[in-house]
Design a protein around this motif. Structure first.
Motif, PDB file in Angstrom:
ATOM      1  N   GLU A   1     111.588 -60.009  11.381  1.00  9.70           N
ATOM      2  CA  GLU A   1     111.143 -60.461  12.690  1.00  9.70           C
ATOM      3  C   GLU A   1     110.359 -61.752  12.542  1.00  9.70           C
ATOM      4  OE1 GLU A   1     108.946 -57.694  14.978  1.00  9.70           O
ATOM      5  OE2 GLU A   1     110.589 -56.245  15.200  1.00  9.70           O
TER       6      GLU A   1
ATOM      7  N   THR B   1     117.134 -62.453  20.134  1.00  2.76           N
ATOM      8  CA  THR B   1     115.841 -62.905  20.633  1.00  2.76           C
ATOM      9  C   THR B   1     115.798 -62.767  22.143  1.00  2.76           C
ATOM     10  OG1 THR B   1     114.227 -64.708  20.614  1.00  2.76           O
ATOM     11  CG2 THR B   1     116.535 -65.303  20.970  1.00  2.76           C
TER      12      THR B   1
ATOM     13  N   THR C   1     118.133 -64.086  27.022  1.00  2.00           N
ATOM     14  CA  THR C   1     118.481 -63.263  25.871  1.00  2.00           C
ATOM     15  C   THR C   1     119.619 -63.925  25.102  1.00  2.00           C
ATOM     16  OG1 THR C   1     117.837 -61.207  26.976  1.00  2.00           O
ATOM     17  CG2 THR C   1     119.371 -61.016  25.143  1.00  2.00           C
TER      18      THR C   1
ATOM     19  N   THR D   1     108.901 -48.431  20.734  1.00  2.00           N
ATOM     20  CA  THR D   1     109.949 -49.140  21.473  1.00  2.00           C
ATOM     21  C   THR D   1     109.956 -48.662  22.921  1.00  2.00           C
ATOM     22  OG1 THR D   1     111.324 -49.381  19.509  1.00  2.00           O
ATOM     23  CG2 THR D   1     112.409 -49.610  21.633  1.00  2.00           C
TER      24      THR D   1
ATOM     25  N   GLN E   1     122.032 -62.985  21.497  1.00  2.00           N
ATOM     26  CA  GLN E   1     122.349 -62.084  20.396  1.00  2.00           C
ATOM     27  C   GLN E   1     123.622 -62.557  19.709  1.00  2.00           C
ATOM     28  OE1 GLN E   1     122.491 -58.000  21.746  1.00  2.00           O
ATOM     29  NE2 GLN E   1     120.588 -58.189  22.899  1.00  2.00           N
TER      30      GLN E   1
ATOM     31  N   TRP F   1     112.079 -63.192  17.499  1.00  2.00           N
ATOM     32  CA  TRP F   1     113.399 -63.328  16.874  1.00  2.00           C
ATOM     33  C   TRP F   1     113.554 -62.156  15.901  1.00  2.00           C
ATOM     34  CZ3 TRP F   1     117.227 -66.945  17.794  1.00  2.00           C
ATOM     35  CH2 TRP F   1     116.864 -68.018  18.617  1.00  2.00           C
ATOM     36  N   LYS F   2     114.534 -61.311  16.163  1.00  2.00           N
ATOM     37  CA  LYS F   2     114.722 -60.100  15.381  1.00  2.00           C
ATOM     38  C   LYS F   2     116.099 -60.133  14.730  1.00  2.00           C
ATOM     39  CE  LYS F   2     114.590 -55.042  15.983  1.00  2.00           C
ATOM     40  NZ  LYS F   2     114.399 -53.958  16.998  1.00  2.00           N
TER      41      LYS F   2
ATOM     42  N   VAL G   1     114.922 -55.980  21.877  1.00  2.00           N
ATOM     43  CA  VAL G   1     114.042 -56.942  21.213  1.00  2.00           C
ATOM     44  C   VAL G   1     112.928 -57.326  22.186  1.00  2.00           C
ATOM     45  CG1 VAL G   1     115.526 -58.871  21.911  1.00  2.00           C
ATOM     46  CG2 VAL G   1     113.943 -59.152  19.999  1.00  2.00           C
TER      47      VAL G   1
END
Length: 791
Positions: free
Chosen positions: A785, A259, A265, A41, A267, A236-237, A231
């Motif tokens: 994901e 995403t 962004t 990350t 969320q 798409w998480k 992300v």
């Protein structure tokens, strides 16, 4: 619905109009093998930008403006890399991560004006990430963070708690969520945080005064809650989770989806939780400790070369019973109706629908979070609006509330980074707040009022090779206009105006003589203005079983504090010790009032017998420490032996009511654990087994003046947990955690449990209500994901 539609339309528009500029690219390698590291990350917390390295160790981030930035690289099983650097477009950066058992670095954002390596911050900061929180037993947010040394929980039964940092709580602890200070009638002991832990990605906790940056209410420290989800571009998480606990039949389901598409962004998150009455061997079912809770959040925004702009909204709803602890002659929990008649509680013990009395709270928050490039400098601006609507129901004959009041808050924070270099920072900031409190019924505790707060600060930080020096000064003013009110009993309460000013500041040093050692020293002068309950309360407070009298003559509570921390981290040992001393020129506290007979002063209000309490101030001092050690004996690197000690003490300069001890100080605590971790195999990964002993020593230094507090016996809780990942695909897995709390079903009362002072049980002769007994819980998380089409 119009608001949500606008957010989604903005997201779609910015997805279709994006263009890539100033791309930051890099490759991440394993330092021991030289091979690429996938799944690392990459995170810029100041810029709200993140990415993930691919199978080749490669990552890219668009719209990174030239200048100084702090990057964090983190991966399970590797030491995090934190680096402040000057970005140059067109260059590919190479990073190397070292395998490790201990992760001793992270980026923090609280207490300072920009992100920095925790080793360079001169104050004690503790970070708890979502993965670590998920290993803890399901409960409220405060219940979970109370596992950190120096953090305690001022609890009101099951699921309602307030954070206490080093013996200081309520209005001395500031809670911040995504840059916005939480304003939700936090003056009440039984008013919990209107924040759902399901939305939390990381919590950063400052232990010590932070008035320099945050102003009033940050005297004890700051709980900074970050719900922003890192992300990667084009991904798409999401995550689905479910919890169940046996003791109170707690059930929780939650999910979030995020995403990042080009420059945009999006969320979203939802959560729902219900809990029936909890039980223990002393009380059986603690009737009306049940509650229902739900929450939702949405955020959308864009990032560009000039910075970013985001807008988000949160909704929180809590309906919780109020445990009064009244008993009948058989020792059963009972209640009194509006005519003073006593009845034993009946009904479905497994229901989560609260019985009268109960509280119904709704909290709505909308904020715009922005970072702009102005004159080649960075300008941060956050503007927020909040509404807290609290209703308390105490009448049995009427279905309407006994108390009904709304708190509207408009807040703003701006920071201008005058000098923004990797070794030298100079920032000035302006913060402000406007509040309006409005009662909708004749009965009230806090009168109607208007409040205007403003502050300006200057913060500087200078980094040398091994030494960092940071400090600054701040000026604040707060003006309060309390309106004249008439109570339900036609009693006239006069209004008043109060103006409060303060100058605060701090200077601190962080010295890292080598990569393994860190020494921190900080001196600060902080303050807080008296809360509205302390200044102007008048009335029966159902949630506390008190009749409260405010004191409009109270002054600013001011303190001078010194902190020191020493940390040592090696491959097989992590050790830290920190201490503090604190002097208050006028410590504000509440005390029972005594009648002429010398007994406690009591009032009869709507057939309820309430103790009379008033607020006072006095000179006081505190001191305390935390110490922790985490050992990984070689070659048994899979074995972790950890122990942490925390203690705090405090006294009034001169005794009050025959007692010198400060009220609401947690008992000394030792938390020890043995943990085994294994990487696992293709079916199960990241497995762990943990046994824990939570030793709470006797608190024999309570504030006994005016019969306010009593001693609390020592107790030890033994807990057990096991968990890991069940892998069912190449990169798909389900995370599971099983926890057994209070295995031996210990009967105990926490010194900071407000239910400790309810009625005596005439059968068992035990006073008050006891904490939760043995419970088992299971928690499941299903992360997923979805990748966009490859270019």
């Amino acid at each position: 619905m119009r608001y949500l539609s606008l957010l989604v339309l903005c997201f779609i528009y910015h997805c279709t109009t994006a263009n890539a500029q100033n791309v930051f690219t890099g490759i991440i390698l394993d330092i021991s093998t030289g091979k690429p590291l996938p799944g690392v990350t990459v995170f810029f917390s100041d810029l709200k930008i993140s990415s993930l390295s691919n199978d080749s160790g490669y990552f890219s981030i668009s719209f990174l403006s030239p200048g100084s930035h702090t990057i964090e690289l983190s991966c399970v099983g590797y030491e995090s890399v934190v680096e402040t650097f000057s970005f140059v477009a067109g260059k590919t950066y190479i990073y190397q991560l070292s395998p490790t058992i201990l992760e001793n670095k992270t980026v923090v954002v609280t207490g300072i004006v920009r992100s920095a390596n925790v080793r360079n911050v001169p104050i004690k900061v503790t970070v708890l990430k979502a993965a670590e929180m998920n290993r803890l037993a399901p409960g409220s947010l405060v219940e979970r963070i109370s596992s950190i040394p120096g953090i305690s929980n001022l609890s009101t039964g099951n699921g309602i708690g307030k954070p206490v940092i080093r013996g200081l709580g309520n209005s001395r602890v500031l809670v911040v969520q995504d840059g916005v200070r939480q304003e939700g009638q936090q003056w009440g002991d039984e008013h919990g945080l209107e924040i759902d832990d399901a939305m939390v990605q990381r919590i950063e906790i400052i232990k010590g005064p932070a008035s320099l940056v945050y102003g009033s209410d940050a005297m004890a420290g700051v709980i900074n809650i970050i719900s922003d989800i890192p992300v990667s571009e084009g991904i798409w998480k999401g995550n689905l989770s479910s919890d169940y606990q046996t003791n109170s039949r707690l059930r929780k389901v939650s999910g979030w989806l995020a995403t990042q598409q080009h420059s945009a962004t999006l969320q979203m998150s939802l959560s729902a939780r219900t809990s029936a009455d909890y039980e223990n061997r002393a009380d059986g079912k603690v009737y009306n400790s049940r509650y229902r809770q739900s929450s939702a959040a949405i955020l959308t925004g864009i990032k560009r070369k000039w910075g970013y702009a985001r807008i988000g909204g949160n909704f929180y709803h809590l309906k919780a019973g109020i445990v009064e602890g009244l008993r009948n002659s058989l020792g059963q929990f009972a209640y009194e109706d509006d005519f003073g008649n006593q009845h034993a509680y009946t009904g479905n013990e497994n229901s989560s629908q609260p019985h009268t009395p109960y509280q119904d709270v709704q909290h709505i928050k909308v904020n715009a979070d922005n970072l702009f490039k102005v004159l080649r400098k960075r300008l941060y601006l956050n503007v927020s609006m909040q509404q807290n609507h609290r209703k308390e129901f105490g009448h049995f004959a009427s279905k309407g509330p006994e108390l009904d009041f709304r708190l509207n808050t408009l807040g703003w924070v701006s920071r201008f980074f005058l000098i923004d270099k990797s070794t030298w920072d100079l920032t000035t900031g302006i913060t402000g707040m406007y509040q309006e409190n409005k009662n909708h019924l004749d009965e009230y505790i806090i009168p109607d009022y208007d409040l205007v707060d403003a502050g300006v600060f200057v913060y500087a930080q200078r980094k040398f090779q091994k030494l960092t020096i940071a400090g600054g000064v701040r000026v604040d003013t707060r003006n309060i206009a309390v309106k004249e009110m008439t109570s339900a009993d036609n009693e006239q309460r006069p209004g008043f105006h109060k103006s409060l000013q303060n100058i605060s500041g701090s200077i601190g040093f962080a010295w890292a003589p080598n990569l393994q050692s860190n020494i921190k020293l900080n001196f600060s002068h902080s303050y807080r203005t008296p809360s509205m309950a302390e200044l102007a309360s008048y009335g029966a407070h159902e949630g506390t079983l008190r009749f409260e009298y405010g004191n409009s003559k109270l002054k600013n509570e001011m303190n001078w504090q010194g902190d020191i921390a020493i940390e040592k981290n090696t491959d097989h040992l992590s050790f830290s010790i920190s201490g503090f001393t604190n002097y208050f020129s006028n410590y504000i506290f509440y005390q029972r009032l005594a009648a002429y007979s010398g007994e406690d002063s009591v009032l009869i209000h709507h057939s309820d017998t309430l103790s009379a309490f008033a607020f006072n101030e006095h000179k006081a001092y505190m001191w305390g420490m935390e110490m922790s050690v985490d050992v990984h004996p070689h070659p048994l690197d899979w074995l972790h032996l950890k122990s942490a000690l925390s203690l705090v003490n405090g006294r009034f300069v001169t005794p009050l009511g025959g007692s010198s001890n400060l009220p609401l100080l947690p008992a000394p605590r030792i938390l020890s654990e043995i943990r085994v971790e294994r990487k696992g195999n293709r079916t199960f990964s990241n497995l762990y087994v943990k046994a824990e002993a939570d030793v709470n020593l006797k608190q024999n230094h309570p504030f006994t003046g005016y019969n306010t507090e009593t001693n609390t016996n020592a107790y030890t809780l033994v807990n057990f947990s096991v968990g890991g990942n069940w892998v069912y695909g190449r990169s798909r897995y389900i995370t599971f955690h099983f926890t057994a709390m209070n295995i031996f079903d210990k009967i105990y009362q926490s010194h900071l449990s407000r239910l400790k002072y309810t009625d005596l049980n005439p059968v068992t002769l035990r006073k008050g209500v006891f904490n939760i007994g043995r419970s088992f819980s299971i928690s499941l998380q299903i992360p997923f994901e979805i990748s966009g089409p490859k270019k």
